[in-house]
Design a protein around this motif. Sequence first.
Motif, PDB file in Angstrom:
ATOM      1  N   VAL A 149       0.465  -1.400  -0.014  1.00  0.00           N
ATOM      2  CA  VAL A 149      -0.224   0.127  -0.036  1.00  0.00           C
ATOM      3  C   VAL A 149       0.382   1.061  -0.172  1.00  0.00           C
ATOM      4  N   PHE A 150       0.811   2.624  -0.535  1.00  0.00           N
ATOM      5  CA  PHE A 150       1.367   3.293  -1.450  1.00  0.00           C
ATOM      6  C   PHE A 150       0.551   4.639  -0.830  1.00  0.00           C
ATOM      7  N   ASP A 151       0.913   5.411  -0.071  1.00  0.00           N
ATOM      8  CA  ASP A 151       0.394   6.764   0.775  1.00  0.00           C
ATOM      9  C   ASP A 151       0.859   7.890  -0.675  1.00  0.00           C
ATOM     10  N   ASN A 152       0.155   8.354  -0.132  1.00  0.00           N
ATOM     11  CA  ASN A 152      -0.164   9.890  -1.057  1.00  0.00           C
ATOM     12  C   ASN A 152       0.830   9.999  -2.082  1.00  0.00           C
ATOM     13  N   ARG A 153       2.116  10.605  -1.402  1.00  0.00           N
ATOM     14  CA  ARG A 153       3.093  10.355  -2.067  1.00  0.00           C
ATOM     15  C   ARG A 153       3.760   9.920  -3.041  1.00  0.00           C
ATOM     16  N   TYR A 154       3.218   8.463  -3.172  1.00  0.00           N
ATOM     17  CA  TYR A 154       2.603   8.296  -4.820  1.00  0.00           C
ATOM     18  C   TYR A 154       1.759   8.507  -5.711  1.00  0.00           C
ATOM     19  N   SER A 155       2.339   9.241  -6.739  1.00  0.00           N
ATOM     20  CA  SER A 155       1.293   9.147  -7.595  1.00  0.00           C
ATOM     21  C   SER A 155       0.043   8.184  -8.176  1.00  0.00           C
ATOM     22  N   LYS A 156      -1.185   7.801  -8.813  1.00  0.00           N
ATOM     23  CA  LYS A 156      -1.562   6.652  -8.765  1.00  0.00           C
ATOM     24  C   LYS A 156      -0.449   6.279 -10.418  1.00  0.00           C
ATOM     25  N   SER A 157       0.069   7.435 -11.411  1.00  0.00           N
ATOM     26  CA  SER A 157       0.745   7.289 -12.234  1.00  0.00           C
ATOM     27  C   SER A 157       2.009   5.842 -11.804  1.00  0.00           C
ATOM     28  N   ASP A 158       2.494   6.441 -10.364  1.00  0.00           N
ATOM     29  CA  ASP A 158       3.188   6.042  -9.611  1.00  0.00           C
ATOM     30  C   ASP A 158       2.936   4.865  -9.595  1.00  0.00           C
ATOM     31  N   VAL A 159       2.179   3.887  -8.994  1.00  0.00           N
ATOM     32  CA  VAL A 159       1.476   2.750  -8.517  1.00  0.00           C
ATOM     33  C   VAL A 159       1.162   1.994  -9.973  1.00  0.00           C
ATOM     34  N   LEU A 160       0.488   2.667 -10.873  1.00  0.00           N
ATOM     35  CA  LEU A 160       0.276   2.348 -11.621  1.00  0.00           C
ATOM     36  C   LEU A 160       1.534   1.382 -12.817  1.00  0.00           C
ATOM     37  N   ASN A 161       2.586   2.046 -12.845  1.00  0.00           N
ATOM     38  CA  ASN A 161       4.174   1.892 -13.039  1.00  0.00           C
ATOM     39  C   ASN A 161       4.841   1.013 -13.213  1.00  0.00           C
ATOM     40  N   GLU A 162       4.558  -0.042 -11.248  1.00  0.00           N
ATOM     41  CA  GLU A 162       5.244  -0.126 -10.740  1.00  0.00           C
ATOM     42  C   GLU A 162       3.634  -1.260 -11.672  1.00  0.00           C
ATOM     43  N   ALA A 163       2.462  -1.519 -11.440  1.00  0.00           N
ATOM     44  CA  ALA A 163       1.879  -2.111 -11.304  1.00  0.00           C
ATOM     45  C   ALA A 163       2.602  -3.391 -12.639  1.00  0.00           C
ATOM     46  N   ARG A 164       2.157  -2.135 -14.330  1.00  0.00           N
ATOM     47  CA  ARG A 164       2.521  -2.755 -15.443  1.00  0.00           C
ATOM     48  C   ARG A 164       4.552  -2.421 -15.491  1.00  0.00           C
ATOM     49  N   ASN A 165       5.429  -2.434 -14.442  1.00  0.00           N
ATOM     50  CA  ASN A 165       5.775  -3.331 -15.270  1.00  0.00           C
ATOM     51  C   ASN A 165       5.578  -4.384 -14.778  1.00  0.00           C
ATOM     52  N   GLU A 166       5.531  -4.776 -13.018  1.00  0.00           N
ATOM     53  CA  GLU A 166       5.556  -6.046 -12.953  1.00  0.00           C
ATOM     54  C   GLU A 166       5.114  -6.948 -14.090  1.00  0.00           C
ATOM     55  N   ALA A 167       3.624  -6.891 -14.476  1.00  0.00           N
ATOM     56  CA  ALA A 167       2.937  -7.295 -15.312  1.00  0.00           C
ATOM     57  C   ALA A 167       4.042  -7.791 -16.521  1.00  0.00           C
ATOM     58  N   LEU A 168       4.877  -6.844 -17.405  1.00  0.00           N
ATOM     59  CA  LEU A 168       5.174  -7.132 -18.638  1.00  0.00           C
ATOM     60  C   LEU A 168       6.364  -7.884 -18.312  1.00  0.00           C
ATOM     61  N   VAL A 169       6.680  -8.201 -17.252  1.00  0.00           N
ATOM     62  CA  VAL A 169       7.622  -8.610 -16.942  1.00  0.00           C
ATOM     63  C   VAL A 169       7.273  -9.736 -16.977  1.00  0.00           C
ATOM     64  N   GLU A 170       6.184 -10.014 -15.744  1.00  0.00           N
ATOM     65  CA  GLU A 170       5.420 -11.748 -15.748  1.00  0.00           C
ATOM     66  C   GLU A 170       4.904 -12.132 -16.659  1.00  0.00           C
ATOM     67  N   GLU A 171       4.866 -11.411 -17.926  1.00  0.00           N
ATOM     68  CA  GLU A 171       4.363 -11.478 -19.623  1.00  0.00           C
ATOM     69  C   GLU A 171       5.300 -12.617 -20.343  1.00  0.00           C
ATOM     70  N   ASN A 172       6.181 -11.300 -20.702  1.00  0.00           N
ATOM     71  CA  ASN A 172       7.682 -11.748 -21.477  1.00  0.00           C
ATOM     72  C   ASN A 172       8.776 -12.130 -20.734  1.00  0.00           C
ATOM     73  N   ALA A 173       9.035 -12.320 -19.686  1.00  0.00           N
ATOM     74  CA  ALA A 173      10.926 -12.749 -18.851  1.00  0.00           C
ATOM     75  C   ALA A 173      10.153 -13.979 -18.684  1.00  0.00           C
TER      76      ALA A 173
END
Length: 251
Positions: A26-50
């Motif tokens: 869980v991220f507090d409001n120092r992290y923007s929505k896009s920071d969290v979505l970026n982390e999620a996107r990276n995890e998904a991309l790596v999960e799918e491609n590597a």
Amino acid sequence: MEENKKVIFTRPHKTIYATEDTIIKVFDNRYSKSDVLNEARNEALVEENAELNIPSLISVSETPEGWCLVRDKVEGSTLAELMEREPEKLETYMEMFVDLQLTVHKQKVPTIKRLRHKLMDQINSLKDLGATARYELAVRLESMPKHTKLCHGDFNPSNIIVDKYGKLWIIDWAHAAQGNASADAAMTYLLFCLEDQKKADMYMKLFCDKSDTARQYVNRWLPIVAAAQMTKKKEKEKELLMKWIDVVEYQ
Ligand SMILES: Nc1ncnc2c1ncn2[C@@H]1O[C@H](COP(=O)(O)OP(=O)(O)O)[C@@H](O)[C@H]1O
Ligand SMILES: [Mg+2]
């Protein structure tokens, strides 16, 4: 959010919970929505491609506490915990760690961000450094060979989990990008230096030997990755990072 969750770590601006079979970050409001979505996107991309063991990302959502990621929980210990618990096996664990990083570098994730773009943005954001130092760093970055290897970006033993079968899982892909593997190694070396010089030296030697890379080549990245780390604004790291960045002026 799920019931029966308990806090396992609190970090500045983040809380990590565990349930029976998931981890909730869980991220507090120092992290923007896009920071969290970026982390999620990276995890998904790596999960799918590597071809790597990555705990599956289950969901991303907004909760009263902040945005959160939910992933499968891996039962086991991090390599950092094992290195701490069994210091006599440090070298064995460090070899496993380097071998795994070299496996990451063999992967391709074509749509993930370019490391050199990320590093350039980070350099340019450091207004406190002054235009001259930023220019030196940018020229150095531009002169480095451009590769497209998967780089974790925060490859350190607390982001590797060893399960009961000895299988290694890699978490925390927030800083992942494609680029030059030696930049990734320089970042790992820097992270070790901030904690323990002996481990840092052992790491650097093993990385250079196993990847057949000249140490001077990894060293050329040090001022650049120090600048990248500086963007995290950790007060206690500032002195060391400034020293590393200053190297630029004398080379
Ligand atoms: N999928 C997981 N399975 C088991 N433990 C995990 C998992 N994800 C995170 N952890 C534990 O939580 C810690 C912090 O998670 P991480 O995503 O690395 O957050 P941070 O960004 O704070 O480093 C890890 O070092 C590990 O001990
Ligand atoms: Mg981590």
